[in-house]
Design an enzyme around this catalytic site. Structure first.
Site, PDB file in Angstrom:
ATOM      1  N   ASP A  32      -1.845 -10.127  -6.271  1.00  7.82           N
ATOM      2  CA  ASP A  32      -0.963  -9.835  -5.149  1.00  7.82           C
ATOM      3  C   ASP A  32      -1.019 -10.917  -4.074  1.00  7.82           C
ATOM      4  O   ASP A  32      -0.009 -11.216  -3.434  1.00  7.82           O
ATOM      5  CB  ASP A  32      -1.324  -8.481  -4.533  1.00  7.82           C
ATOM      6  CG  ASP A  32      -0.729  -7.316  -5.302  1.00  7.82           C
ATOM      7  OD1 ASP A  32       0.080  -7.565  -6.226  1.00  7.82           O
ATOM      8  OD2 ASP A  32      -1.055  -6.158  -4.981  1.00  7.82           O
ATOM      9  N   ASP A  43     -10.059  -0.263  17.321  1.00 10.93           N
ATOM     10  CA  ASP A  43     -10.229  -1.546  16.637  1.00 10.93           C
ATOM     11  C   ASP A  43      -8.924  -2.325  16.569  1.00 10.93           C
ATOM     12  O   ASP A  43      -8.939  -3.550  16.465  1.00 10.93           O
ATOM     13  CB  ASP A  43     -10.762  -1.329  15.224  1.00 10.93           C
ATOM     14  CG  ASP A  43     -12.251  -1.013  15.204  1.00 10.93           C
ATOM     15  OD1 ASP A  43     -12.869  -1.018  16.283  1.00 10.93           O
ATOM     16  OD2 ASP A  43     -12.780  -0.753  14.109  1.00 10.93           O
ATOM     17  N   ALA A  98       6.539  -1.496   1.094  1.00 12.13           N
ATOM     18  CA  ALA A  98       5.787  -2.176   0.030  1.00 12.13           C
ATOM     19  C   ALA A  98       4.333  -2.371   0.418  1.00 12.13           C
ATOM     20  O   ALA A  98       3.445  -2.348  -0.432  1.00 12.13           O
ATOM     21  CB  ALA A  98       6.429  -3.523  -0.293  1.00 12.13           C
ATOM     22  N   THR A 116       0.900   0.954   0.939  1.00  8.50           N
ATOM     23  CA  THR A 116      -0.175   1.411   0.049  1.00  8.50           C
ATOM     24  C   THR A 116      -1.419   0.538   0.156  1.00  8.50           C
ATOM     25  O   THR A 116      -2.415   0.822  -0.507  1.00  8.50           O
ATOM     26  CB  THR A 116       0.296   1.406  -1.415  1.00  8.50           C
ATOM     27  OG1 THR A 116       0.663   0.071  -1.778  1.00  8.50           O
ATOM     28  CG2 THR A 116       1.492   2.330  -1.616  1.00  8.50           C
ATOM     29  N   TYR A 139      -3.524  -2.049   3.202  1.00  5.26           N
ATOM     30  CA  TYR A 139      -4.384  -1.865   4.380  1.00  5.26           C
ATOM     31  C   TYR A 139      -3.972  -0.618   5.162  1.00  5.26           C
ATOM     32  O   TYR A 139      -4.819   0.155   5.633  1.00  5.26           O
ATOM     33  CB  TYR A 139      -4.282  -3.123   5.240  1.00  5.26           C
ATOM     34  CG  TYR A 139      -5.237  -3.202   6.409  1.00  5.26           C
ATOM     35  CD1 TYR A 139      -6.347  -2.368   6.522  1.00  5.26           C
ATOM     36  CD2 TYR A 139      -5.035  -4.152   7.400  1.00  5.26           C
ATOM     37  CE1 TYR A 139      -7.211  -2.476   7.598  1.00  5.26           C
ATOM     38  CE2 TYR A 139      -5.894  -4.267   8.480  1.00  5.26           C
ATOM     39  CZ  TYR A 139      -6.975  -3.421   8.573  1.00  5.26           C
ATOM     40  OH  TYR A 139      -7.820  -3.527   9.641  1.00  5.26           O
TER      41      TYR A 139
END
Length: 258
Positions: free
Chosen positions: A45, A147, A155, A158, A160
């Protein structure tokens, strides 16, 4: 008789991808990107995102084959290379629009980048980030402490985003995920689903004491003071997938993975 498509084979530096490219070039020829009909990306990826960033403006459809560690955006690589032309003929398209990011830094510099997965703001030190969130010019969160925060495409939802407990968005839903990262205040806020044409602006409330960086896919910029994000209206890329394992089905199936 229809001529076979001209394919530009691109490979990551990983040895299996380089070796596969050599075999495929020997079988199907080596076509330069500017005269190719289809781009075939060999890797994972990360390499697919690199390919889209480098060559997305060419408007060539991209068929990825997994020869890396992660391959959500890739098709399976098969040792039977002779079936590649049939796979390309049967492949189903998925159309992706990237996010456009504009950044102002503490030094006064401006920068921009595209993101096909997500744009994420993260604290640079042990100090929590203090951020405000405006949507279409209206302040929705006056002070988010945590944080960081991200905006993800369908796309990218799914990846991070999902790890940060954000929602998985159906492909073609024309939505974006706005997801906090380890929020401390407001503690009950878990993010929002936005229309794809929403203009998002983040402001860093204390950039000197609590510096923040922003990353668009893999492009990081540090010491930011303001970040604006919206879906591109000009850029669109086409990914090709085997019909039995298309991107829409993969995104849907991720919601039931255990």
């Amino acid at each position: 008789m229809t001529a076979p498509p001209r394919i530009a084979f691109l490979a990551s530096p990983a040895e299996p991808a380089v070796a596969a490219r050599a075999r495929l070039v020997q079988r199907f020829g080596d076509h330069a990107l500017d005269c190719a009909d289809i781009v075939c990306a060999l890797g994972g990826d990360g390499f697919m995102l690199q390919t889209l960033h480098r060559h997305g403006a060419s408007n060539k459809p991209v068929f990825g084959m997994k020869l890396g560690s992660v391959g959500f955006l890739m098709n399976q690589y098969r040792d039977d290379e002779d079936d590649l032309l049939e796979r390309l003929q049967r492949a189903e398209p998925a159309y992706l629009r990237p996010l456009e990011m504009q950044v102002q830094t503490e030094s006064g510099a401006s920068a921009g980048s595209l993101a096909y997965n997500e744009v994420s703001l993260l604290r640079q030190t042990r100090q929590a980030a203090h951020l405000s969130i405006d949507l279409n010019g209206q302040t929705r969160i006056a002070e988010l402490i945590g944080d960081g925060v991200m905006v993800a495409t369908p796309a990218g939802s799914t990846a991070y985003n999902y790890s940060a407990h954000g929602p998985i968005l159906p492909l073609g839903s024309h939505t974006l995920a706005l997801t906090p990262i380890a929020p401390y205040r407001p503690r009950r806020w878990r993010g929002a689903i936005l229309k794809a044409d929403t203009a998002v602006r983040f402001r860093v409330l204390d950039p000197y004491k609590r510096p923040v960086s922003v990353t668009a896919d893999s492009h990081e910029i540090r010491d930011v003071v303001e970040v604006t994000i919206r879906e591109s209206t000009q850029r669109q890329v086409t990914l090709l997938f085997d019909p039995e394992h298309n991107l829409e089905e993969r995104i849907f199936s991720e919601q039931f993975a255990v």
